[in-house]
Design an enzyme around this catalytic site. Structure first.
Site, mmCIF file in Angstrom:
data_model
loop_
_atom_site.group_PDB
_atom_site.id
_atom_site.type_symbol
_atom_site.label_atom_id
_atom_site.label_comp_id
_atom_site.label_asym_id
_atom_site.label_seq_id
_atom_site.Cartn_x
_atom_site.Cartn_y
_atom_site.Cartn_z
ATOM 1 N N LYS A 274 14.544 15.494 -12.226
ATOM 2 C CA LYS A 274 15.766 16.240 -12.531
ATOM 3 C C LYS A 274 15.635 17.718 -12.153
ATOM 4 O O LYS A 274 16.620 18.388 -11.904
ATOM 5 C CB LYS A 274 16.126 16.075 -13.994
ATOM 6 C CG LYS A 274 16.400 14.608 -14.324
ATOM 7 C CD LYS A 274 17.292 14.389 -15.478
ATOM 8 C CE LYS A 274 17.829 12.976 -15.562
ATOM 9 N NZ LYS A 274 16.803 11.900 -15.585
HETATM 10 C C1 LIG Z 1 17.009 10.538 -15.406
HETATM 11 C C2 LIG Z 1 15.864 9.700 -15.036
HETATM 12 C C3 LIG Z 1 16.027 8.457 -14.375
HETATM 13 C C4 LIG Z 1 17.386 7.868 -14.096
HETATM 14 O O1 LIG Z 1 18.102 8.582 -13.118
HETATM 15 P P1 LIG Z 1 19.671 8.355 -12.912
HETATM 16 O O2 LIG Z 1 20.089 9.400 -11.952
HETATM 17 O O3 LIG Z 1 20.279 8.556 -14.285
HETATM 18 O O4 LIG Z 1 19.869 6.966 -12.426
HETATM 19 C C5 LIG Z 1 14.897 7.760 -13.992
HETATM 20 N N1 LIG Z 1 13.652 8.224 -14.252
HETATM 21 C C6 LIG Z 1 13.458 9.411 -14.890
HETATM 22 C C7 LIG Z 1 12.072 9.854 -15.165
HETATM 23 C C8 LIG Z 1 14.545 10.184 -15.295
HETATM 24 O O5 LIG Z 1 14.345 11.353 -15.933
#
Ligand SMILES: *Cc1c(COP(=O)(O)O)cnc(C)c1O
Length: 465
Positions: free
Chosen positions: A111
């Site tokens: 993120k």
């Molecule tokens: C947010 C997240 C996901 C999922 O991603 P999306 O964009 O919501 O599909 C997967 N793995 C981790 C470690 C995350 O923080």
């Protein structure tokens, strides 16, 4: 580039208009009015570094900023002081596939790749408009700390972040609550994640309060986040596909469908991606959809709590963007499909339409995660986190010796050390700077699940600044 809503009820808007917002005013999601093709320029990017690739993609979607301005923000974001990975986004060959490391930013999850850019874009835009904003969010883990890290020291932004009291991993809680900054407020809500989300919705529905306090959003439906993520799919092809002279397959550990949707955008732009593999954990509404054509959302009480918690979802909030494209961008169809979506009224797509998208899927369970973490470590000496392991497991079904497979690493194992210990008996190593993070003083206020209490915290932080 102009932006429209998937439900057709928004006047077309500029990038600056949509950057600071979550949902479109008509309840739909913001999408670009078309996807620009990069087939012609892809060849010229072979050998470019990550900031250069990011610049080339972002400028196609951002109006109202000069190339110099975009370049300066991108160079400030994607640099070694912010992302410690080799070349910002490292790509390693491991056995029969490639692993793309998206988790070397300040909070050790993918993120950061989007949020770090968003923080800088917010600063730029708020300065230009001479505005301030209060980012109100709800998090069950990775989003909150990535957002807070990205907004530290930004004088025009206040962050009020709600998290469910006592349910995050101690490491995740420490990542958020040890932040001691005048513009950041952590509220631990006595309730579950959905209670946090409901409070955010209630405050956003209060138009007067929303305007007075300039409430903005950085949740996963924010278009800027999706856009930042498109870049690394281009990067994946440049690193792996261009050398092999081939298309690539990419496997994506999926929750709210934001990450994999970014891959879909890259594919629509002409990046040679053959398959996007949607990897789910036990909360596999999306795997069901890609296998059957029926999207049956679940009730929130039916969400299974797993050791890959960032994929624990009842419905995928970015999914409407993908369906809008499958409906040939028909806003009326999209509106009627999503405005009444409920567990007992599924959405259905023809199987041949689905087959043409290149998206396929699979499910990974607790046993699969544990076995995968163990075997990847034994076979390759590489520790991966639980979400990445879900992806790795599902990717194994789709490995094809003629088309390279790229798996996305969405978090580092240090974030989920209890599960790593269960799988391997080892303690996940911590990157420098994270030692003893749980022992640092914490700055968090425990509150009841009441919207008015959150309102008074927002009033207080904005009065004090
Ligand atoms: C947010 C997240 C996901 C999922 O991603 P999306 O964009 O919501 O599909 C997967 N793995 C981790 C470690 C995350 O923080």
């Amino acid at each position: 580039m102009r932006y429209v809503s998937t439900r057709g009820g928004m006047d077309d808007a500029s990038f600056a208009d949509v950057l600071l917002e979550g949902l479109a005013p008509d309840g739909g999601l913001v999408v670009p009015e078309s996807y620009p093709s990069i087939e012609g320029t892809l060849g010229s990017l072979v050998g470019a570094d990550y900031p250069e690739v990011a610049f080339s993609i972002l400028r196609l979607f951002i109006d109202g900023m000069s190339d110099t301005e975009i370049r300066s923000i991108v160079n400030d974001t994607y640099r070694p002081g912010v992302f410690t990975g080799d070349g910002v986004v490292p790509v390693e060959e491991i056995g029969d596939r490639w692993l793309m490391g998206l988790s070397t930013g300040p909070t050790l999850a993918f993120k950061d790749v989007a949020m770090q850019l968003l923080g800088r874009l917010f600063d730029f835009e708020l300065n230009r408009q001479d505005r301030r904003i209060t980012v109100l969010g709800a998090t069950s883990g990775d989003t909150g700390s990535a957002a807070e890290q990205a907004m530290i020291g930004r004088s025009r932004v206040s962050v009020v972040m709600l998290s469910p009291h006592g349910t995050m991993s101690p490491f995740q809680a420490a990542q958020m609550y040890s932040i001691d900054e005048p513009n950041i407020v952590n509220l631990a809500v006595e309730g579950v994640f959905d209670d946090c989300q409901d409070i955010v919705k209630a405050i956003n529905a209060d138009a007067e309060f929303k305007t007075t306090h300039n409430i903005g959003a950085v949740n996963s439906i924010n278009w800027g986040r999706v856009l930042a993520q498109v870049v690394y799919y281009v990067w994946a092809w440049l690193r792996v596909g261009s050398a092999a002279g081939s298309e690539i397959d990419v496997t994506v550990p999926t929750g709210n469908f934001g990450n994999v949707f970014a891959g879909w955008v890259a594919r629509q732009m002409g990046v040679p991606i053959r398959r996007l593999v949607v990897a789910c954990n036990e909360n596999n509404v999306l795997d069901e959809f890609f296998k059957t054509g029926r999207y049956v959302i679940r009730a929130t009480e039916d969400v299974v709590h797993t050791s890959s918690p960032s994929m624990d979802i009842a419905k995928a909030s970015n999914f409407e963007r993908f369906i809008f494209d499958l409906f040939n961008r028909d806003a009326d169809l999209t509106r009627s499909a999503f405005s009444g979506l409920a567990p007992d009224t599924p959405l259905t797509i023809e199987r041949d339409v689905l087959a043409a998208t290149g998206l396929v899927s699979g499910t990974s369970t607790e046993a699969d995660r544990m076995a995968t973490i163990g075997s990847v470590y034994t076979d390759h000496g590489r520790l991966i986190d639980t979400h990445t392991a879900d992806g790795w497991h599902v990717a194994s079904e789709y490995i094809d010796r003629n088309v390279p497979m790229v798996c996305l690493e969405t978090a580092l194992p240090a974030k989920f050390s209890a599960a790593i210990e269960r799988a391997t008996g080892m303690v996940a190593p911590r990157p420098p700077g994270f030692a003893g993070i749980e022992d640092r003083p914490q700055h968090v206020t425990v509150i009841p699940a009441v919207a008015d209490v959150v309102r008074s915290h927002i009033e207080a932080i904005n009065a004090a600044r």
